[in-house]
Design a protein around this motif. Structure first.
Motif, mmCIF file in Angstrom:
data_model
loop_
_atom_site.group_PDB
_atom_site.id
_atom_site.type_symbol
_atom_site.label_atom_id
_atom_site.label_comp_id
_atom_site.label_asym_id
_atom_site.label_seq_id
_atom_site.Cartn_x
_atom_site.Cartn_y
_atom_site.Cartn_z
ATOM 1 N N LEU A 177 0.833 -1.198 0.000
ATOM 2 C CA LEU A 177 0.000 0.000 0.000
ATOM 3 C C LEU A 177 0.872 1.254 0.000
ATOM 4 N N VAL A 178 0.575 2.199 -0.886
ATOM 5 C CA VAL A 178 1.343 3.436 -0.964
ATOM 6 C C VAL A 178 0.818 4.434 0.060
ATOM 7 N N GLU A 179 1.600 5.486 0.309
ATOM 8 C CA GLU A 179 1.245 6.433 1.370
ATOM 9 C C GLU A 179 -0.075 7.150 1.102
ATOM 10 N N SER A 180 -0.349 7.490 -0.164
ATOM 11 C CA SER A 180 -1.596 8.196 -0.459
ATOM 12 C C SER A 180 -2.809 7.334 -0.132
ATOM 13 N N CYS A 181 -2.699 6.042 -0.340
ATOM 14 C CA CYS A 181 -3.775 5.121 0.026
ATOM 15 C C CYS A 181 -3.952 5.081 1.541
ATOM 16 N N LYS A 182 -2.840 5.011 2.254
ATOM 17 C CA LYS A 182 -2.903 4.974 3.714
ATOM 18 C C LYS A 182 -3.529 6.256 4.273
ATOM 19 N N ILE A 212 -1.201 6.978 10.028
ATOM 20 C CA ILE A 212 -0.649 6.233 8.892
ATOM 21 C C ILE A 212 0.150 5.029 9.381
ATOM 22 N N GLU A 213 0.816 5.190 10.512
ATOM 23 C CA GLU A 213 1.624 4.093 11.053
ATOM 24 C C GLU A 213 0.762 2.891 11.424
ATOM 25 N N ASP A 214 -0.511 3.122 11.698
ATOM 26 C CA ASP A 214 -1.401 2.026 12.090
ATOM 27 C C ASP A 214 -1.956 1.251 10.894
ATOM 28 N N VAL A 215 -1.847 1.820 9.692
ATOM 29 C CA VAL A 215 -2.380 1.154 8.501
ATOM 30 C C VAL A 215 -1.426 0.028 8.091
ATOM 31 N N PRO A 216 -1.945 -1.171 7.847
ATOM 32 C CA PRO A 216 -1.064 -2.263 7.412
ATOM 33 C C PRO A 216 -0.283 -1.901 6.150
ATOM 34 N N LYS A 217 0.887 -2.488 6.017
ATOM 35 C CA LYS A 217 1.746 -2.188 4.868
ATOM 36 C C LYS A 217 1.288 -2.909 3.604
ATOM 37 N N GLN A 218 0.554 -4.008 3.751
ATOM 38 C CA GLN A 218 0.145 -4.806 2.597
ATOM 39 C C GLN A 218 -1.335 -5.171 2.662
ATOM 40 N N ALA A 219 -1.846 -5.574 1.503
ATOM 41 C CA ALA A 219 -3.226 -6.044 1.422
ATOM 42 C C ALA A 219 -3.319 -7.132 0.360
ATOM 43 N N ILE A 220 -4.353 -7.939 0.455
ATOM 44 C CA ILE A 220 -4.723 -8.858 -0.617
ATOM 45 C C ILE A 220 -5.780 -8.159 -1.456
ATOM 46 N N THR A 221 -5.596 -8.150 -2.758
ATOM 47 C CA THR A 221 -6.553 -7.459 -3.618
ATOM 48 C C THR A 221 -6.888 -8.285 -4.849
ATOM 49 N N MET A 222 -8.106 -8.096 -5.356
ATOM 50 C CA MET A 222 -8.436 -8.652 -6.658
ATOM 51 C C MET A 222 -7.661 -7.856 -7.701
ATOM 52 N N SER A 223 -7.143 -8.547 -8.699
ATOM 53 C CA SER A 223 -6.312 -7.895 -9.709
ATOM 54 C C SER A 223 -7.146 -7.106 -10.716
ATOM 55 N N ILE A 224 -6.492 -6.217 -11.419
ATOM 56 C CA ILE A 224 -7.151 -5.409 -12.444
ATOM 57 C C ILE A 224 -7.762 -6.298 -13.528
ATOM 58 N N ARG A 225 -7.008 -7.255 -14.038
ATOM 59 C CA ARG A 225 -7.518 -8.114 -15.114
ATOM 60 C C ARG A 225 -8.718 -8.931 -14.649
ATOM 61 N N GLN A 226 -8.694 -9.373 -13.394
ATOM 62 C CA GLN A 226 -9.830 -10.135 -12.884
ATOM 63 C C GLN A 226 -11.073 -9.250 -12.781
ATOM 64 N N ILE A 227 -10.908 -8.032 -12.308
ATOM 65 C CA ILE A 227 -12.028 -7.102 -12.216
ATOM 66 C C ILE A 227 -12.655 -6.881 -13.585
ATOM 67 N N LEU A 228 -11.809 -6.712 -14.598
ATOM 68 C CA LEU A 228 -12.300 -6.431 -15.945
ATOM 69 C C LEU A 228 -13.003 -7.624 -16.581
ATOM 70 N N LYS A 229 -12.870 -8.818 -16.010
ATOM 71 C CA LYS A 229 -13.576 -9.990 -16.530
ATOM 72 C C LYS A 229 -15.050 -9.989 -16.136
ATOM 73 N N SER A 230 -15.449 -9.146 -15.221
ATOM 74 C CA SER A 230 -16.850 -9.071 -14.810
ATOM 75 C C SER A 230 -17.712 -8.612 -15.978
#
Length: 248
Positions: free
Chosen positions: A155-160, A172-190
């Motif tokens: 996760l980038v700082e602007s997202c945090k 910002i220090e409390d926001v996790p550094k990583q996340a699991i996300t659905m990918s762009i290509r998977q989203i576009l398959k909808s």
């Protein structure tokens, strides 16, 4: 691409919920079931309040969700699993759902999610746009190429900053550094994508989305390539965009 501008977030949420319900009913009528992907966050609250009241045979709907923080317990106020249980699953008799689990064996969790998602196409995806124009947790510069349905991202700082600004974390220090996300290509398959993007804080992201060519530095621009994308705005989120400069 279709852009609809409503007066208020409440009107936006109601209109988007009506369209979403129509998509699900059509899928159920055609195949006897429907598959749905839901996003979370402050921008989806009005939509969800109307959506859970929609005339849909929820017993024939399967739900996935977009993303979750890594190593954040479900008991935390920012947990998206908790968000969806409280604001969606507690209100509809949905038959089957898969929540993103960011705890424990992350690799195994993702493998299970990917296998489940690959069982059949997704009929409808509700996809928000972040203040930095991210889609799900695909922050800029987003990976437009990976074929993995779900993946771990940093996760980038602007997202945090957005997460802190919306009140999910104290700093910002409390926001996790990583996340699991659905990918762009998977989203576009909808088959259909609906984006609910109200509020003034999203106005710059909407301007960037509509007035620029597709680029991974503005991840939301990729949504313009989808043949069945509807973008719902309110007057505030639409306030900076110039209709004469919209690029498709």
């Amino acid at each position: 691409m279709e852009v609809k501008v409503l007066n208020t977030p409440e009107e936006l949420g109601k209109a988007a919920a009506e369209q979403a319900a129509e998509v699900l009913r059509a899928a159920i009528k055609e195949r006897g079931r429907a598959r749905l992907t839901l996003s979370t966050g402050a921008s989806q609250l009005e939509f969800l309040r109307h959506f859970v009241q929609a005339d849909v045979d929820w017993s024939k709907v399967e739900m996935f969700h977009l993303d979750e923080y890594v190593d954040l317990p479900e008991t935390h106020p920012a947990s998206f699993r908790s968000y969806l249980k409280e604001r969606f699953l507690a209100h509809v008799p949905i038959s089957r759902y898969a929540l993103v689990n960011g705890e424990g064996d992350i690799r195994r969790n993702i493998e299970q999610l990917n296998a489940r998602l690959n069982e059949a196409p997704v009929d409808l995806a509700l996809i928000g746009i972040g203040e930095n124009a991210h889609v799900a947790f695909n922050d800029p510069p987003a990976d437009f190429d990976t074929e993995e349905p779900y993946l771990v991202v940093d996760l980038v700082e602007s997202c945090k900053r957005q997460q802190v600004g919306e009140g999910w974390f104290r700093s910002i220090e409390d926001v996790p550094k990583q996340a699991i996300t659905m990918s762009i290509r998977q989203i576009l398959k909808s088959a259909v994508i609906i984006s609910c993007v109200p509020y003034q804080v999203k106005a710059n992201a909407i301007k960037l989305t509509l007035e620029n060519e597709v680029t991974n530095r503005i991840p939301s621009t990729i949504l313009k390539t989808h043949p069945q994308w509807t973008l719902y705005l309110d007057k505030d989120s639409a306030s900076k965009a110039d209709a004469g400069k919209v690029t498709v």
